[in-house]
Scaffold this active site. Sequence first.
Site, PDB file in Angstrom:
ATOM      1  N   LYS A 297       0.846  -1.197   0.000  1.00 23.89           N
ATOM      2  CA  LYS A 297       0.000   0.000   0.000  1.00 23.89           C
ATOM      3  C   LYS A 297       0.884   1.252   0.000  1.00 23.89           C
ATOM      4  O   LYS A 297       1.944   1.274   0.625  1.00 23.89           O
ATOM      5  CB  LYS A 297      -0.864  -0.074   1.259  1.00 23.89           C
ATOM      6  CG  LYS A 297      -1.828   1.046   1.518  1.00 23.89           C
ATOM      7  CD  LYS A 297      -2.582   0.723   2.804  1.00 23.89           C
ATOM      8  CE  LYS A 297      -3.447   1.861   3.271  1.00 23.89           C
ATOM      9  NZ  LYS A 297      -4.128   1.528   4.548  1.00 23.89           N
TER      10      LYS A 297
ATOM     11  N   SER B  16      -8.706   3.056   4.232  1.00 25.75           N
ATOM     12  CA  SER B  16      -7.710   3.662   3.372  1.00 25.75           C
ATOM     13  C   SER B  16      -7.024   2.686   2.419  1.00 25.75           C
ATOM     14  O   SER B  16      -6.334   3.110   1.494  1.00 25.75           O
ATOM     15  CB  SER B  16      -6.645   4.367   4.234  1.00 25.75           C
ATOM     16  OG  SER B  16      -5.938   3.460   5.053  1.00 25.75           O
TER      17      SER B  16
ATOM     18  N   SER C 201      -9.175   0.477   8.144  1.00 21.49           N
ATOM     19  CA  SER C 201      -8.690   0.630   6.778  1.00 21.49           C
ATOM     20  C   SER C 201      -8.482  -0.669   6.023  1.00 21.49           C
ATOM     21  O   SER C 201      -8.294  -0.643   4.806  1.00 21.49           O
ATOM     22  CB  SER C 201      -7.389   1.435   6.776  1.00 21.49           C
ATOM     23  OG  SER C 201      -7.637   2.773   7.110  1.00 21.49           O
TER      24      SER C 201
END
Length: 514
Positions: free
Chosen positions: A88, A165, A189
């Site tokens: 990520k 996220s 997230s």
Amino acid sequence: MASAVEPDRDELAYIPAADLAARIRRRELSPVEVVDAFIRRIEERNPSLNAFVYVAFDEARERAQEAERAVMSGAELGPLHGVPTAIKDLFDYHPGWKSTFGGIRALKDFVVDAHCVFAERIKRAGAIILGKTNSPIMGFRGTCDNYLFGPTRNPFDLSRNSGGSSGGSAAAVADGLLPLAEGTDGGGSIRIPASWCGVYGYKPSFGRVPYVNRPNAFSGTDPFLFEGPLTRTVEDAALALSALAGYDPRDPFSLDEQVDFMSALRRSVKGWKIAYSPDFDVYPVDPEVRRVVDEAAMAFTEAGAQVEEVCVGITRDQRELSDLWCRLIIPLNVAGIEGLKAGGIDLLGEHRDDLPPEYLRWIEEGYRMTALDVQRDQQMRTEIYDAIQGVLNEYDLLITPTLACLPVENADDGNTVGPSEINGVPVDPLIGWCMTYFVNFTGHPAASIPAGMAHGKLPVGMQIIGRRYADADVLTASAVFERLRPWRQIYEIPAARPLTAPMAKSDGLSMTES
């Protein structure tokens, strides 16, 4: 090791990681061919999805060649040998790769020469990292959008957001660009985008997967921060956890114990007591979300468990609690801002316009906070811990909707947020519709599992929360649910999606090769 027929990228797209790894070990598939097939699929489909924001395809091909040589030599292979994955683009690093901390324009060429734990351990298990996926600025919201790269689109409906996220990772997995990807979770997230993208997201118990950070080794506690997998099957999540979990002396909270995650998949929930809260006492919940999760929760009765709707015992208003989450995590953000400033990047000065106004408001609040404010907030957090722990003293699991709403439409300015109200009740558009961050207050293990489809086309997630350190119980329940309510067929929707997307404004940056 080339196979007689080159594997088709669409044929491989939805094969689970466990099956890919097994077929590579049996020499039925070549790591080189597998990686090439997924690269071709990413090149074809990512422009309309915007899940990947950085790619390292040349490096991945080199690792695939190394992986193939290891197979042919008879060397010992890791459990994910040759399986493509991604990390990520937030606080997640790989040496030499760009790290924009969620699409901050001033950091478009910023490099951190280090491995995050996920990258370090997933490579050790034999997986091949193809690049980095999109996330929001500093991870400070439950949607996935930023000024540098723009929004990640939901593969079930390109006009809608993937959730955040870890939105790029979840969208990539749902769209068959990868069998598994990294998520991190400071307020939901992993679980938020898992819910909106119809994949399985696992947040382990605090300490189960090491969280390594410097200069502050103790930064992962306010709230609890996690790394974990996003996958399409429970087995793949258990396999990834087998690679990720385990003691690390760099993490002062790392658990020094072994858990057989794979064996947990074969257990039963017969005789278990399962608590169900449709709203955590305080959330307004979209009626369609409530309907889907109500029906999904009853699957456990078919498996022989006793499911009871409960009052959790939370009395504070949900808006007060979402503000609490923002205050708890903002000191870590302030420290990050100051660290970048010391390194010559002044985000609050010349680059202030790189940060969304909602984020700036909380940064300013963080600079004003006092020691007494911090102590009061920890007391409030304790109330949530006691409430959830009280339920789990009496029940084996607590299940809830993952989110209170369905995926929102993407904005065209790089600043997509969630709803401002649900059922006429005001909620914080950053995090207030996410029924996930309570578990970041407490540290319990939790997963979001695909519960069903709203209006026949949008995924809805169900959150499964276990007792402290009872990761095996969450995996057991997840596997039982997957057997009773399999969801593999939902991926026919993203598989058939158009390869053009609604226009969204950004700086026009997309994938860049290392």
